[in-house]
Design an enzyme around this catalytic site. Structure first.
Site, short mmCIF file in Angstrom:
data_model
loop_
_atom_site.label_atom_id
_atom_site.label_comp_id
_atom_site.label_asym_id
_atom_site.label_seq_id
_atom_site.Cartn_x
_atom_site.Cartn_y
_atom_site.Cartn_z
N GLY A 235 0.83 -1.20 0.00
CA GLY A 235 0.00 0.00 0.00
C GLY A 235 0.86 1.25 0.00
O GLY A 235 1.80 1.37 0.80
N ASP B 123 0.20 4.07 1.07
CA ASP B 123 0.12 4.76 2.35
C ASP B 123 1.17 4.23 3.32
O ASP B 123 1.82 5.01 4.04
CB ASP B 123 -1.27 4.65 2.96
CG ASP B 123 -1.76 3.21 3.11
OD1 ASP B 123 -1.20 2.29 2.46
OD2 ASP B 123 -2.73 2.99 3.88
N ARG B 124 1.38 2.92 3.32
CA ARG B 124 2.39 2.33 4.20
C ARG B 124 3.78 2.83 3.84
O ARG B 124 4.59 3.18 4.71
CB ARG B 124 2.35 0.81 4.13
CG ARG B 124 1.09 0.17 4.69
CD ARG B 124 1.03 -1.31 4.38
NE ARG B 124 2.17 -2.04 4.93
CZ ARG B 124 2.52 -3.27 4.57
NH1 ARG B 124 1.83 -3.90 3.63
NH2 ARG B 124 3.56 -3.86 5.13
#
Length: 250
Positions: free
Chosen positions: A104, A106-107
């Protein structure tokens, strides 16, 4: 006046957007998800357009199809083409997993910004729709991590997947020993999450030589229940997008 940068952080629960002039925040908005381009266009016109035309736009999304919606909306309001962030860009860390494109974004952005802020190895526990815990070594290498249900998801699952358990709001428990159903659920969710991330920190860095960073919408709730040294860094994805934009268009 610096370059104006419009950034979007599209998560599973919320869409956050902000306009920056250099490092200075001009405007910010948070919505409960992305519905359609018209919704986003209306927000852009009301909240951001009065501040002028952005020079650049970055989009980080973990929601399938949301980046296309935002691109269409931005191009409707201004004659600029948003850049969707992916692992082909210089994120400020090396990603040492077999398929970086399957992690992801976001990670990766949270991990990158935490590493930049701490200038050291970091373990980032992000308390959002999912609970993720990721490791970046002291030499700036993302080594992977874990994904588990987030606190809100756990609360909803207890209600949805059982016959008698009620829906309970996320609240800090008074004690680890609940005395009724509501307090038992709150204690289980909060103390359970705190214990889980402490254990994961010790598994990922057995020598403890890393900074433990908490982020995400529920980080402030959990932080008082985590016994090992840690720091709370809010809005790491948004801050990472600003850092990325400054590197990209410097």
């Amino acid at each position: 006046m610096g370059r104006k940068l419009l950034v979007f952080d599209v998560g599973n629960s919320r869409l956050k957007a902000a306009l920056y002039d250099g490092d200075r925040l001009i405007a910010r908005v948070s919505l409960s998800g992305v519905q359609d381009a018209t919704q986003v266009v209306n927000v852009l016109k009301s909240r951001f357009a009065p501040s002028g035309t952005p020079d650049h736009c970055l989009v980080a999304s973990v929601v399938r199809g949301a980046d296309e919606v935002i691109q269409k909306a931005v191009q409707t309001v201004w004659a600029i083409a948003p850049q969707v962030v992916d692992t082909e860009m210089d994120l400020g860390i090396d990603v040492a997993v077999p398929r970086p494109d399957h992690v992801g974004i976001d990670r990766l952005l949270q991990a990158s910004e935490a590493f930049r802020v701490c200038s050291d190895g970091v373990v980032v526990a992000a308390f959002g729709s999912a609970l993720t815990v990721d490791l970046v070594t002291a030499d700036g290498v993302f080594r992977g991590g874990t994904i588990a249900p987030g606190l809100g998801m756990g609360l909803r699952a207890l209600h949805d997947e059982t016959s008698l358990l009620p829906h309970v709001a996320l609240q800090p428990p008074d004690s680890a020993a609940g005395t009724d159903t509501t307090s038992c659920i709150q204690a289980g969710i909060v103390y359970g999450a705190a214990g889980a991330v402490e254990r994961l920190f010790s598994e990922l860095v057995p020598d403890g030589r890393a900074t433990f960073v908490l982020t995400g919408g529920d980080a402030e709730v959990i932080a008082p229940f985590i016994n090992c040294p840690h720091r709370v860094e809010p809005d790491l994805v948004m801050r990472a997008l600003v850092s990325l934009g400054q590197r990209w268009w410097r």
